[in-house]
Design an enzyme around this catalytic site. Structure first.
Site, PDB file in Angstrom:
ATOM      1  N   GLY A   1       0.743  -1.191  -0.004  1.00 50.68           N
ATOM      2  CA  GLY A   1       0.126  -0.346  -0.316  1.00 50.68           C
ATOM      3  C   GLY A   1       0.718   1.171   0.355  1.00 50.68           C
ATOM      4  N   ASP A   2       2.243   1.080   0.932  1.00 49.34           N
ATOM      5  CA  ASP A   2       2.666   2.497   0.853  1.00 49.34           C
ATOM      6  C   ASP A   2       3.796   2.507  -0.087  1.00 49.34           C
ATOM      7  OD1 ASP A   2       1.892   2.090   3.106  1.00 49.34           O
ATOM      8  OD2 ASP A   2       3.836   1.211   4.362  1.00 49.34           O
TER       9      ASP A   2
END
Ligand code: ADP
Length: 312
Positions: free
Chosen positions: A255-256
């Site tokens: 996600g990052d």
């Protein structure tokens, strides 16, 4: 240039242990210690993708110094705000069967004076950048509207604000007058915000959900869906992005990494297609590596070409 914000960074310590024996001594030899926290994952991926960035946040004590040293080792430019308390450690005990036990320190409680002083410090940094990413949960001591205020300052400075958080601080940012440029809620977060269950495989249902008044004024909403790619809304346009089947080594930090890809393409005003494909590609490349928040830039072009994009 992109500013990445990590308000509660940590030293991520991993202890590979065949078995964790309770009430006895466990010895580990193969210890890894890295600079962690969602915003620092974003920073590493941006740096690996050859982007100019400045990493900021709040650090303190010996652990804070260790975090800065690790960023220096990686040649990641940073300007952190220093506090008197120690930054935190986050310990992951990695078991042989792939399971993991985590021991996460809460980290420092930020005083009211430091909270205000960091805001001023951040205001100065905003004058040097065109996009800011704000990721992760808030340390203790900061109000739920802290990110909302940071988004407002970015908006007033003409800086695009990309916000990856959840719960009360996401809600406060959505209710504020100045909205973030992009949010990346998952299925659970959308369901919580709307107080109703949501099915991400139902495109029409998602379209209706993302048009709810709570999301009004947010330019980009990207709902990433792991191996299924993502669904996105940009103003009045809706997109479905699909990714190829790949070998996943470690999905932690995807996600990052997606956020890093989205930020770099938004910062350079790319088309909607390029923005979403870039985010999907950096997310995928992270899952293909053992290390969290790490991508191999040489694989970017071939995997970017395999992402499909359509307006729905
Ligand atoms: P988060 O970590 O925020 O839950 P996701 O799990 O949705 O984010 O992952 C973000 C992106 O990383 C996905 O949209 C996709 O591009 C990539 N990704 C994550 N998991 C996988 C997977 N199992 N296979 C392929 N790509 C993945």
């Amino acid at each position: 240039m992109i500013l990445t914000v990590t308000l509660n960074p940590a030293v991520d310590i991993s202890y590979p242990l065949q078995t964790l024996v309770i009430d006895d001594v466990n010895r580990v030899s193969d210890v890894s210690k890295t600079a962690g926290g969602k915003g620092l994952n974003v920073s590493r991926v941006l740096h690996l993708m050859q982007q100019t960035l400045l990493a900021t946040g709040i650090v303190g004590g010996h652990i804070g110094n260790f975090i800065k040293q690790k960023l220096d080792d990686d040649q990641i430019q940073h300007e952190f705000f220093e506090i008197q308390q120690e930054s935190r450690n986050a310990i992951a005990i990695l078991h042989d069967d792939g399971c993991q036990t985590e021991i996460l320190e809460a980290g420092p409680t930020i005083s009211a004076d430091d909270a205000q002083a960091f805001m001023q410090f951040y205001g100065q940094l905003l004058t040097k950048v065109s996009t800011v990413t704000l990721s992760g949960s808030l340390p203790k001591g900061l109000g739920a509207d802290y990110y909302a205020k940071m988004v407002e300052m970015a908006g007033n400075a003409g800086v695009k604000a990309i916000l990856d958080t959840s719960g009360a601080s996401l809600l406060a940012s959505l209710k504020a007058t100045v909205k973030p440029t992009l949010i990346k809620p998952n299925e659970t977060e959308i369901a919580q915000l709307l107080d109703q269950p949501i099915d991400v495989t139902d495109i029409d249902g998602l379209k209706t959900a993302l048009q709810a008044p709570i999301f009004a004024g947010v330019e980009w909403i990207v709902v990433s869906m792991g191996a299924a790619g993502a669904f996105a809304k940009h103003n009045d346009h809706f997109y479905r992005v699909s990714i190829p089947k790949i070998h996943v080594e470690n999905p932690v930090g995807s996600g990052d990494s997606t956020l890093a890809g989205l930020a770099m393409a938004i910062d350079t005003n790319e088309s909607d297609e390029v923005i979403l494909k870039t985010g999907m590609t950096t997310g995928m490349l992270n899952t293909m590596e053992k290390q969290t928040g790490f991508v191999n830039p040489e694989l970017f072009k071939p995997y970017f070409a395999k992402v499909t994009f359509k307006e729905v």
